[in-house]
Design a protein around this motif. Sequence first.
Motif, PDB file in Angstrom:
ATOM      1  N   ASP A 324      20.105 -20.912  63.680  1.00  8.47           N
ATOM      2  CA  ASP A 324      20.107 -22.439  63.506  1.00  8.47           C
ATOM      3  C   ASP A 324      18.760 -22.832  62.533  1.00  8.47           C
ATOM      4  O   ASP A 324      19.162 -23.386  61.409  1.00  8.47           O
ATOM      5  N   VAL A 325      17.656 -22.588  62.908  1.00  4.12           N
ATOM      6  CA  VAL A 325      16.373 -22.673  62.092  1.00  4.12           C
ATOM      7  C   VAL A 325      15.589 -21.372  62.340  1.00  4.12           C
ATOM      8  O   VAL A 325      15.236 -20.915  63.409  1.00  4.12           O
ATOM      9  N   VAL A 326      15.062 -21.101  60.846  1.00  3.25           N
ATOM     10  CA  VAL A 326      14.067 -20.222  60.763  1.00  3.25           C
ATOM     11  C   VAL A 326      13.015 -20.649  60.155  1.00  3.25           C
ATOM     12  O   VAL A 326      13.179 -21.251  59.011  1.00  3.25           O
ATOM     13  N   MET A 327      11.697 -20.548  60.506  1.00  5.43           N
ATOM     14  CA  MET A 327      10.339 -21.086  59.930  1.00  5.43           C
ATOM     15  C   MET A 327       9.556 -19.824  59.485  1.00  5.43           C
ATOM     16  O   MET A 327       9.067 -19.004  60.293  1.00  5.43           O
ATOM     17  N   GLU A 328       9.500 -19.661  58.428  1.00  6.24           N
ATOM     18  CA  GLU A 328       9.000 -18.392  57.836  1.00  6.24           C
ATOM     19  C   GLU A 328       7.556 -18.786  57.236  1.00  6.24           C
ATOM     20  O   GLU A 328       7.261 -19.536  56.365  1.00  6.24           O
ATOM     21  N   PRO A 329       6.312 -18.538  57.755  1.00  8.47           N
ATOM     22  CA  PRO A 329       4.988 -18.878  57.452  1.00  8.47           C
ATOM     23  C   PRO A 329       4.488 -18.335  55.962  1.00  8.47           C
ATOM     24  O   PRO A 329       5.086 -17.014  55.667  1.00  8.47           O
ATOM     25  N   ARG A 330       4.017 -19.232  55.391  1.00  9.11           N
ATOM     26  CA  ARG A 330       3.546 -18.947  53.975  1.00  9.11           C
ATOM     27  C   ARG A 330       2.289 -18.020  54.138  1.00  9.11           C
ATOM     28  O   ARG A 330       1.734 -17.437  53.155  1.00  9.11           O
TER      29      ARG A 330
END
Length: 399
Positions: A324-330
Amino acid sequence: MPLFRKKVIILLDEYDTPMQEAYMNGYWEELTEFICRLFNASFKSNPYMERAILTGITRIGKKSIFSDLNNPEVVTTTSEKYETSFGFTQQEVWEVLEEYGLQDQKQAVQEWYDGFTFGKRRDIYNPWSILNYLDKRRFAPYWANTSENRLVSRLVREGGRDIKMAVEEFLRGRTLKTSMDEQIVFGQLDNRSDAVWSLLLAGGYLKVESYTVDGEWGEAEYELSLTNKEIFLAFRQMIEEWFSKSVPVYNDFIQALLCGDVRRMNRYMNEVAFLVFSYFDTGRHPSKSEPERFYHGFVLGLMVDLADRYIITSNRESGFGRYDVVMEPRKTQDPAFILEFKVYDPDEEESLEDTVNAAQKQIDEKGYAAVLEAKGIAEERIRKYGFAFEGKKVLIGSG
């Protein structure tokens, strides 16, 4: 008073503005009937008319208000006729910048206000924005702040997954390829994404990167993108307004998410859902998929608020399924996140806790972390959350 005995020229600007208002406020059929009669009397059976020009952003087809007119010539954004007549050309903008001593601002002006395409002519600038910039000497979304965008906001906000995912791509600077009919069919706006893209193109929110026609079937395919930086900021502002009623609580949820405080996440997420849930599905026949509409709108909210810290994607393939959602850190010091959303099904689960467990189990069984691990993010830096929905009630669990 002398009589010149000359037929008149009728100029009607923004003929479709009352049509949009009627569609938004529930009196479309009544106004359509009135407009048909008005147009018949003014443009078809009027013996005193020489010619007429109507301007508006929507070309309304089928059950059309133009059905009584005799073969009107229609000029759209893809027509080559009058392609330099709808705005300032780049040469004209460069000349006026030189005259105002602003020649060093050419690149910035181009990023902000260029991008409109008519026919084969690119680099058409919105006159209102250019004139305001010359007057105030400050970059701002002048046109987007003054145009009527309630209909656009509603269509994107209440649109399904495909529409919100396309907006995600637009905000990342990417394009969308789609077939589309340039005639706006208002009755189809609620259930056909191509009708939405047609409206956004006609309204100047999107531009045509490429345009091809199938030689055998004559079907047109468009490659679309956001028009310029001014429009990009307009979309960001539109998304922020979705959460305006719950900004403090929404910000608290974001902080709790980043800190890994599940108890506070549950508290704040339920407040956010209560305040804005129905806002994402307020049509005459509310959808049974409210949670889906909500969470895709929620993802866009994350993109706006956390774009400087995270690359946020949704509904993409990873491992053996689609997350559904993936948040990849910068930044390497920030954690990564996987969010899975599920609606409580009483036929399959006894409680909301079971739904949360099912969401967390799916994250692991489908290997959603693979997309993050492939980019060198260690497992211990990946936080996994299951979101369970039952009406406006939300339960969040961590895995």
